[in-house]
Design a protein around this motif. Structure first.
Motif, PDB file in Angstrom:
ATOM      1  N   ARG A 155       7.757  -8.316   3.450  1.00 33.87           N
ATOM      2  CA  ARG A 155       9.177  -8.595   3.191  1.00 33.87           C
ATOM      3  C   ARG A 155       9.613  -8.172   1.794  1.00 33.87           C
ATOM      4  O   ARG A 155      10.819  -8.055   1.520  1.00 33.87           O
ATOM      5  CB  ARG A 155       9.455 -10.093   3.374  1.00 33.87           C
ATOM      6  CG  ARG A 155       9.386 -10.575   4.815  1.00 33.87           C
ATOM      7  CD  ARG A 155       9.982 -11.964   4.957  1.00 33.87           C
ATOM      8  NE  ARG A 155       9.220 -12.962   4.211  1.00 33.87           N
ATOM      9  CZ  ARG A 155       8.226 -13.677   4.716  1.00 33.87           C
ATOM     10  NH1 ARG A 155       7.861 -13.488   5.980  1.00 33.87           N
ATOM     11  NH2 ARG A 155       7.595 -14.567   3.981  1.00 33.87           N
ATOM     12  N   LEU A 156       8.656  -7.965   0.895  1.00 30.22           N
ATOM     13  CA  LEU A 156       8.988  -7.594  -0.477  1.00 30.22           C
ATOM     14  C   LEU A 156       9.264  -6.093  -0.594  1.00 30.22           C
ATOM     15  O   LEU A 156       8.769  -5.299   0.197  1.00 30.22           O
ATOM     16  CB  LEU A 156       7.828  -7.966  -1.411  1.00 30.22           C
ATOM     17  CG  LEU A 156       7.491  -9.456  -1.516  1.00 30.22           C
ATOM     18  CD1 LEU A 156       6.241  -9.652  -2.349  1.00 30.22           C
ATOM     19  CD2 LEU A 156       8.659 -10.240  -2.106  1.00 30.22           C
ATOM     20  N   LYS A 157      10.034  -5.730  -1.588  1.00 30.18           N
ATOM     21  CA  LYS A 157      10.324  -4.315  -1.824  1.00 30.18           C
ATOM     22  C   LYS A 157       9.087  -3.630  -2.405  1.00 30.18           C
ATOM     23  O   LYS A 157       8.286  -4.240  -3.095  1.00 30.18           O
ATOM     24  CB  LYS A 157      11.504  -4.167  -2.794  1.00 30.18           C
ATOM     25  CG  LYS A 157      12.843  -4.620  -2.228  1.00 30.18           C
ATOM     26  CD  LYS A 157      13.954  -4.385  -3.238  1.00 30.18           C
ATOM     27  CE  LYS A 157      15.313  -4.803  -2.671  1.00 30.18           C
ATOM     28  NZ  LYS A 157      16.412  -4.587  -3.647  1.00 30.18           N
ATOM     29  N   GLY A 158       8.969  -2.351  -2.120  1.00 31.28           N
ATOM     30  CA  GLY A 158       7.853  -1.584  -2.658  1.00 31.28           C
ATOM     31  C   GLY A 158       6.745  -1.401  -1.641  1.00 31.28           C
ATOM     32  O   GLY A 158       6.882  -1.728  -0.463  1.00 31.28           O
ATOM     33  N   ASP A 159       5.617  -0.865  -2.128  1.00 32.49           N
ATOM     34  CA  ASP A 159       4.478  -0.595  -1.268  1.00 32.49           C
ATOM     35  C   ASP A 159       3.847  -1.907  -0.799  1.00 32.49           C
ATOM     36  O   ASP A 159       3.462  -2.741  -1.610  1.00 32.49           O
ATOM     37  CB  ASP A 159       3.441   0.221  -2.052  1.00 32.49           C
ATOM     38  CG  ASP A 159       2.242   0.588  -1.219  1.00 32.49           C
ATOM     39  OD1 ASP A 159       1.294  -0.220  -1.158  1.00 32.49           O
ATOM     40  OD2 ASP A 159       2.237   1.680  -0.621  1.00 32.49           O
ATOM     41  N   THR A 160       3.746  -2.082   0.521  1.00 31.88           N
ATOM     42  CA  THR A 160       3.259  -3.353   1.075  1.00 31.88           C
ATOM     43  C   THR A 160       1.815  -3.627   0.672  1.00 31.88           C
ATOM     44  O   THR A 160       1.453  -4.768   0.387  1.00 31.88           O
ATOM     45  CB  THR A 160       3.387  -3.361   2.612  1.00 31.88           C
ATOM     46  OG1 THR A 160       4.753  -3.121   2.977  1.00 31.88           O
ATOM     47  CG2 THR A 160       2.952  -4.701   3.190  1.00 31.88           C
ATOM     48  N   GLY A 161       0.976  -2.590   0.643  1.00 30.76           N
ATOM     49  CA  GLY A 161      -0.415  -2.776   0.232  1.00 30.76           C
ATOM     50  C   GLY A 161      -0.525  -3.275  -1.198  1.00 30.76           C
ATOM     51  O   GLY A 161      -1.325  -4.169  -1.504  1.00 30.76           O
ATOM     52  N   GLU A 162       0.265  -2.703  -2.085  1.00 31.32           N
ATOM     53  CA  GLU A 162       0.272  -3.135  -3.485  1.00 31.32           C
ATOM     54  C   GLU A 162       0.774  -4.568  -3.604  1.00 31.32           C
ATOM     55  O   GLU A 162       0.220  -5.379  -4.362  1.00 31.32           O
ATOM     56  CB  GLU A 162       1.156  -2.204  -4.320  1.00 31.32           C
ATOM     57  CG  GLU A 162       0.645  -0.780  -4.448  1.00 31.32           C
ATOM     58  CD  GLU A 162      -0.448  -0.640  -5.501  1.00 31.32           C
ATOM     59  OE1 GLU A 162      -0.702  -1.620  -6.241  1.00 31.32           O
ATOM     60  OE2 GLU A 162      -1.050   0.442  -5.584  1.00 31.32           O
ATOM     61  N   ARG A 163       1.820  -4.896  -2.855  1.00 34.56           N
ATOM     62  CA  ARG A 163       2.360  -6.260  -2.887  1.00 34.56           C
ATOM     63  C   ARG A 163       1.344  -7.264  -2.349  1.00 34.56           C
ATOM     64  O   ARG A 163       1.240  -8.385  -2.844  1.00 34.56           O
ATOM     65  CB  ARG A 163       3.651  -6.334  -2.057  1.00 34.56           C
ATOM     66  CG  ARG A 163       4.768  -5.396  -2.486  1.00 34.56           C
ATOM     67  CD  ARG A 163       5.445  -5.852  -3.780  1.00 34.56           C
ATOM     68  NE  ARG A 163       4.712  -5.428  -4.957  1.00 34.56           N
ATOM     69  CZ  ARG A 163       4.731  -4.190  -5.453  1.00 34.56           C
ATOM     70  NH1 ARG A 163       5.444  -3.246  -4.873  1.00 34.56           N
ATOM     71  NH2 ARG A 163       4.046  -3.894  -6.535  1.00 34.56           N
ATOM     72  N   LEU A 164       0.594  -6.857  -1.320  1.00 34.74           N
ATOM     73  CA  LEU A 164      -0.429  -7.729  -0.744  1.00 34.74           C
ATOM     74  C   LEU A 164      -1.488  -8.085  -1.789  1.00 34.74           C
ATOM     75  O   LEU A 164      -1.840  -9.262  -1.968  1.00 34.74           O
ATOM     76  CB  LEU A 164      -1.085  -7.043   0.456  1.00 34.74           C
ATOM     77  CG  LEU A 164      -2.266  -7.772   1.111  1.00 34.74           C
ATOM     78  CD1 LEU A 164      -1.815  -9.106   1.690  1.00 34.74           C
ATOM     79  CD2 LEU A 164      -2.894  -6.904   2.199  1.00 34.74           C
ATOM     80  N   VAL A 165      -1.967  -7.080  -2.495  1.00 37.84           N
ATOM     81  CA  VAL A 165      -2.966  -7.318  -3.540  1.00 37.84           C
ATOM     82  C   VAL A 165      -2.380  -8.190  -4.656  1.00 37.84           C
ATOM     83  O   VAL A 165      -3.033  -9.104  -5.162  1.00 37.84           O
ATOM     84  CB  VAL A 165      -3.481  -5.980  -4.109  1.00 37.84           C
ATOM     85  CG1 VAL A 165      -4.296  -6.193  -5.380  1.00 37.84           C
ATOM     86  CG2 VAL A 165      -4.317  -5.253  -3.068  1.00 37.84           C
TER      87      VAL A 165
END
Length: 205
Positions: free
Chosen positions: A79-89
């Motif tokens: 749901r966050l802006k930006g790359d989902t993988g980066e946000r996950l980490v």
């Protein structure tokens, strides 16, 4: 003691990698998997198998996170802006137990969860005993005075095995750490290659 904690040393062997970089990891001595069929040649994984393995490795690295919790973190990252993988980490690394581990207040991610659960940590001066507590940039995490001299903490602080990442500002004399910024994947000192992009592919099937 949970079954998950009892089985933690099998995780490395099942995945075939020393995911925490521990000298005592069984994979250092036996590179094959556990069980009577562990020495059989590994079959080539399908695309789904590769994605599942990446998910198991990343989830396993953070200790006792359940599948339900991990999936919820993925959905939040999506749901966050930006790359989902980066946000996950970034979301995983902002957990209180992860920060306690990264700051070298304890020797393992499993010890970090227990350390927080037992009420040994303060965030911005207030006791927090929830390992999944989400820290914000600028938060100050401190070890409570009554446990600063216990062997577990002293052993972790003096250990040369891990370095403190630069997104934390740590004072080991005071046993405090400031969460300076949310890290990107390249900032996180994983001992093995993590592939959050494959985790995203796994959940978005």
């Amino acid at each position: 003691m949970t079954k998950r904690i009892n089985a933690k040393y099998k995780i490395d062997r099942r995945l075939g990698e020393n995911i925490w970089g521990r000298p005592k990891s069984p994979i250092n001595k036996r590179e094959y998997g556990p069980g009577e069929h562990g020495q059989r040649r590994r079959q080539k994984l399908s695309d789904f198998g590769i994605q599942l393995r990446a998910k198991q490795k990343l989830k396993g690295y953070y200790g006792n996170i359940t599948e339900k919790q991990f999936k919820a973190i993925y959905h939040e990252a999506a749901r966050l802006k930006g790359d989902t993988g980066e946000r996950l980490v970034g979301l995983l690394e902002s957990r209180l137990d992860a920060i306690v581990y990264r700051a070298k207040f304890v020797p393992t991610v499993f010890a970090a969860r227990q350390f927080v659960s037992h009420g040994h940590v303060r965030v911005n001066g207030k006791k927090v005993d929830i390992p999944s507590y989400r820290c914000k940039e600028g938060d100050v995490i401190e070890v409570r005075d009554r446990v600063k001299d216990i062997g577990l903490v002293l052993e972790a602080v003096q250990s040369p095995e891990r370095d403190v990442p630069d997104y934390l500002d740590v004072d080991h004399n005071k046993l405090s750490a400031k969460y300076v910024r949310t890290p990107a994947l390249s900032d996180v000192p994983y001992p093995v290659m993590m592939e959050p992009n494959l985790v995203i592919e796994y959940y978005s099937r």
